[in-house]
Design a protein around this motif. Sequence first.
Motif, PDB file in Angstrom:
ATOM      1  N   ALA A  44      -0.678  11.124  -0.029  1.00  0.00           N
ATOM      2  CA  ALA A  44       0.322  11.374  -0.972  1.00  0.00           C
ATOM      3  C   ALA A  44       1.012  12.500  -0.518  1.00  0.00           C
ATOM      4  N   ARG A  60      -1.464   4.154   1.307  1.00  0.00           N
ATOM      5  CA  ARG A  60      -2.894   4.279   1.153  1.00  0.00           C
ATOM      6  C   ARG A  60      -3.469   5.247   0.595  1.00  0.00           C
ATOM      7  N   ASN A  61      -4.305   6.250   1.138  1.00  0.00           N
ATOM      8  CA  ASN A  61      -4.562   7.331   0.199  1.00  0.00           C
ATOM      9  C   ASN A  61      -4.146   8.757   0.487  1.00  0.00           C
ATOM     10  N   PHE A 101       3.580   7.777  -1.209  1.00  0.00           N
ATOM     11  CA  PHE A 101       2.402   7.593  -0.884  1.00  0.00           C
ATOM     12  C   PHE A 101       2.203   6.502   0.145  1.00  0.00           C
ATOM     13  N   GLY A 127       0.756  -1.422   0.068  1.00  0.00           N
ATOM     14  CA  GLY A 127       0.000   0.006  -0.011  1.00  0.00           C
ATOM     15  C   GLY A 127       0.835   1.272   0.093  1.00  0.00           C
ATOM     16  N   SER A 128       2.191   1.153  -0.226  1.00  0.00           N
ATOM     17  CA  SER A 128       2.906   2.348  -0.060  1.00  0.00           C
ATOM     18  C   SER A 128       3.986   2.248  -1.054  1.00  0.00           C
TER      19      SER A 128
END
Lengths: 218, 109
Positions: free
Chosen positions: A189, A186-187, A184, A155-156
């Motif tokens: 950045a 997850r959500n 980034f 996720g990163s």
Amino acid sequence: MDRLLIMLLLGISCKAALAHQPVVDMAPRWNGGYGFQTRVEHANSDTITWLEGVYTFKPAVRMTLKIPFTDDGLGSSIFAMPLKRYKNAAQYTSNWGLTPSVRVPTGGGSDWDGGLSLSYSAESVDVYQLYDLHVLGDRRGLDINVGTVHSDGRGSAWFTLWDITAVDSDSGQRVLTGPVLVYFKRNIAARLEYKLAAYDRDDEWSGNYLSFTLGIVY
Amino acid sequence: MKNLTVSVCLSMLLATTASAQNYIVNVHGMVCELCSLGVAKNIRKLSFVDAAEYDDGVKVDIQNQMVFVAVRDDASLDRQALFGAIEDGGYSPVDIWRVTDSGERLELQ
């Protein structure tokens, strides 16, 4: 629709980094996705804080708004509508983008400017590239970002890019170049860029460029 | 071939640890986790997804461009809805397999 109104009220960001679109040029590319980012730019002994927002109607149609704040107050905001044509292949994704824009004199004055950008972006698991040819008002420019992607699979990811920005305007020409780091998780950045003035024959430009962006998408 | 081998091994491992029906979708273009957040977000909204498995029912593997989806035992996969959710997320679903209890992958036509 409520999200759209909130986004418009909150506003968005961009001057020196004219070609870039929230969030960090990448997200959201899904139907109904939206996001915000703050970009702080330092150049010419001035600091500009941009508030930027994006709403994605569908992957091919987005709307962005960039609102600048300086020591003198609110500047001219830029409203744009990135239109993208995606190609999804087995090992990469790419898109051609056409982005009409308008600069609105929200900081005073009465001058409106129209703009247009033509871009191409491609990305694999390991490599990212963006080419953007743009015009807004009296400014014409080319922005290139090319580099590698290092994803942890959980996720990163880090993007280590090199940026080349060439600008031609009524005040002269300049070429800025330097490294860009994008991270980034997850959500969320973040983007950090530092560019040297490799060529500066611009009467309204002096020195190097530094910016930091923090964004979030939903 | 290396990616396929890794994917098969991973799917077999996952199949032995999950009790729900497991499906794997090959998704073209899905090479960035930030950009593919919408794929997982859209799939999680589907009523047949088993939120108890994976990460709220979904696992995204960008290295192999695969999405793992867990379906509740008391529900049935709606393939059209699943593919629609992925397309709305900005990507192109291509193939889908069901993972059997023994870890074998059966491609759905």
